[in-house]
Design a protein around this motif. Structure first.
Motif, short mmCIF file in Angstrom:
data_model
loop_
_atom_site.label_atom_id
_atom_site.label_comp_id
_atom_site.label_asym_id
_atom_site.label_seq_id
_atom_site.Cartn_x
_atom_site.Cartn_y
_atom_site.Cartn_z
N PHE A 131 1.03 -45.59 37.69
CA PHE A 131 2.22 -44.91 37.20
C PHE A 131 2.19 -43.44 37.61
O PHE A 131 1.14 -42.88 37.89
CB PHE A 131 2.31 -45.02 35.68
N ASP A 132 3.39 -42.85 37.64
CA ASP A 132 3.49 -41.42 37.90
C ASP A 132 3.36 -40.63 36.59
O ASP A 132 2.79 -39.54 36.58
CB ASP A 132 4.84 -41.10 38.54
N TYR A 133 3.91 -41.18 35.51
CA TYR A 133 3.87 -40.51 34.21
C TYR A 133 3.52 -41.51 33.11
O TYR A 133 4.01 -42.64 33.12
CB TYR A 133 5.22 -39.86 33.87
N VAL A 134 2.67 -41.07 32.19
CA VAL A 134 2.39 -41.83 30.98
C VAL A 134 2.72 -40.94 29.79
O VAL A 134 2.20 -39.82 29.67
CB VAL A 134 0.92 -42.28 30.90
N LEU A 135 3.62 -41.42 28.93
CA LEU A 135 4.02 -40.69 27.74
C LEU A 135 3.40 -41.34 26.51
O LEU A 135 3.46 -42.57 26.37
CB LEU A 135 5.54 -40.66 27.58
N PHE A 136 2.81 -40.54 25.65
CA PHE A 136 2.25 -41.02 24.39
C PHE A 136 3.17 -40.57 23.26
O PHE A 136 3.33 -39.37 23.04
CB PHE A 136 0.84 -40.46 24.17
N ASP A 137 3.77 -41.53 22.58
CA ASP A 137 4.58 -41.21 21.40
C ASP A 137 3.64 -41.15 20.21
O ASP A 137 3.23 -42.17 19.66
CB ASP A 137 5.65 -42.29 21.20
N MET A 138 3.26 -39.92 19.82
CA MET A 138 2.26 -39.72 18.79
C MET A 138 2.86 -39.91 17.40
O MET A 138 4.07 -39.79 17.20
CB MET A 138 1.67 -38.30 18.88
N PRO A 148 -7.59 -36.78 19.81
CA PRO A 148 -8.16 -36.78 21.16
C PRO A 148 -7.15 -37.09 22.26
O PRO A 148 -7.24 -36.54 23.36
CB PRO A 148 -9.24 -37.88 21.09
N PHE A 149 -6.18 -37.97 21.98
CA PHE A 149 -5.18 -38.31 22.98
C PHE A 149 -4.28 -37.11 23.28
O PHE A 149 -3.95 -36.84 24.44
CB PHE A 149 -4.33 -39.50 22.50
N ALA A 150 -3.88 -36.39 22.24
CA ALA A 150 -3.04 -35.21 22.44
C ALA A 150 -3.77 -34.12 23.20
O ALA A 150 -3.24 -33.52 24.14
CB ALA A 150 -2.55 -34.69 21.09
N LEU A 151 -5.02 -33.84 22.80
CA LEU A 151 -5.79 -32.76 23.43
C LEU A 151 -6.21 -33.11 24.85
O LEU A 151 -6.52 -32.21 25.64
CB LEU A 151 -7.03 -32.44 22.59
N SER A 152 -6.21 -34.39 25.19
CA SER A 152 -6.60 -34.80 26.54
C SER A 152 -5.43 -34.83 27.51
O SER A 152 -5.62 -34.85 28.72
CB SER A 152 -7.25 -36.19 26.50
N ALA A 153 -4.20 -34.84 26.98
CA ALA A 153 -3.01 -34.94 27.82
C ALA A 153 -2.82 -33.68 28.67
O ALA A 153 -3.24 -32.58 28.28
CB ALA A 153 -1.78 -35.19 26.96
#
Length: 288
Positions: A131-138, A148-153
């Protein structure tokens, strides 16, 4: 479609060079339109020619399935708990968007053993290469398990509204991030604005407070207007970007997408990858 996806992943070599840009979308509280922003921004990215994966991390309270009017067969918890290959857990939505639903039990994530985390990270690493972009809906408020997912983005998009309580909740969420991370790329979108002036005013108040008390810099990503089309789209379970692509509402989301895509081209050379950063956070939280 699922069979073709599985064949594609199976035939792809295990060593990858392209890595997706990662964007965590979060808010200080619920009810500010975060999931709608996540989903419609992801669809706008697709219209800009990007391959996009949307991961719902608002486990137990996820809205992506509802907004799409679909029910994903599997969830991210199947990957974590059952060691299911990531591509099997993916669903396909409108415009060809790939997404994975949230499940239940995120509060037990750090109780998983090293073997399961190693499997998850390997699977996620492979997926990022497609993928070009991965969005995480927190989840709203950002629990310790989502941190950890937010700080790693690569980038963090804060969704707020002009309401004073929403601005203060956004500040609290940013403070939580700042206490746990150093180099943060924080962007703010002000949703449900009566006018652009209201949005800019809300951003300015938040930015000044964050700069004064947290020594963090925010970037203005734009405003999205208050519009009854949002609630209608939710009831009809069809994203407003698809239902009303030429509306003022959709134009604002396309402008947001342009802003994020432009910023996405300026990644520093030598910066650590999302997987590297996430791995280090998980090693700290999981000693088993």
């Amino acid at each position: 479609m699922r069979k073709r996806m599985e064949e594609h992943f199976a035939e792809t070599p295990a060593v990858y060079h392209k890595k997706a840009k990662t964007l965590a979308v979060m808010s200080g509280k619920g009810g500010v339109g975060k999931s709608n922003v996540s989903l419609n921004t992801a669809l706008a990215f697709i219209d800009k020619g990007k391959k996009v994966l949307l991961i719902d991390l608002d486990v137990g309270m996820g809205n992506i399935d509802i907004l799409l009017g679909r029910q994903g067969r599997y969830t991210i918890m199947d990957v974590l708990n059952q060691q299911m290959p990531f591509h099997r857990a993916l669903s396909t939505g409108p415009k060809g968007i790939s997404y994975i639903s949230g499940g239940t039990g995120l509060d037990t994530m750090f109780e998983l053993n090293r073997e399961k985390w190693a499997f998850f990270l390997k699977e996620l690493s492979a997926v990022l290469s497609h993928f070009d972009y991965v969005l995480f809906d927190m989840g709203a408020g950002l629990s310790k398990d989502q941190l950890p997912f937010a700080l790693s983005a690569d980038d963090i998009l804060i969704v707020t509204t002009p309401e004073p309580t929403s601005i203060m909740d956004a500040y609290s969420a940013i403070k939580h991030l700042a206490l746990n991370g150093r180099e943060l790329k924080l962007k703010v979108i002000v949703n449900r604005c009566i006018s652009q002036k209201d949005g800019i005013s809300a951003y300015t108040r938040l930015s000044n407070t964050v700069t004064a008390f947290l020594q963090q810099q925010l970037e203005y990503a734009g405003t999205i207007p208050e519009d009854s089309l949002v609630s209608k789209a939710v009831v009809e379970q069809q994203p407003f970007l698809i239902k009303h692509p030429r509306s003022k509402l959709s134009r604002a989301v396309y402008l947001l997408a342009d802003s994020l895509l432009e910023a996405g081209t300026a990644k520093k050379e030598g910066s650590r990858s999302f997987i590297d950063k996430l791995s280090s956070f998980l090693r700290r939280g999981n000693a088993t």
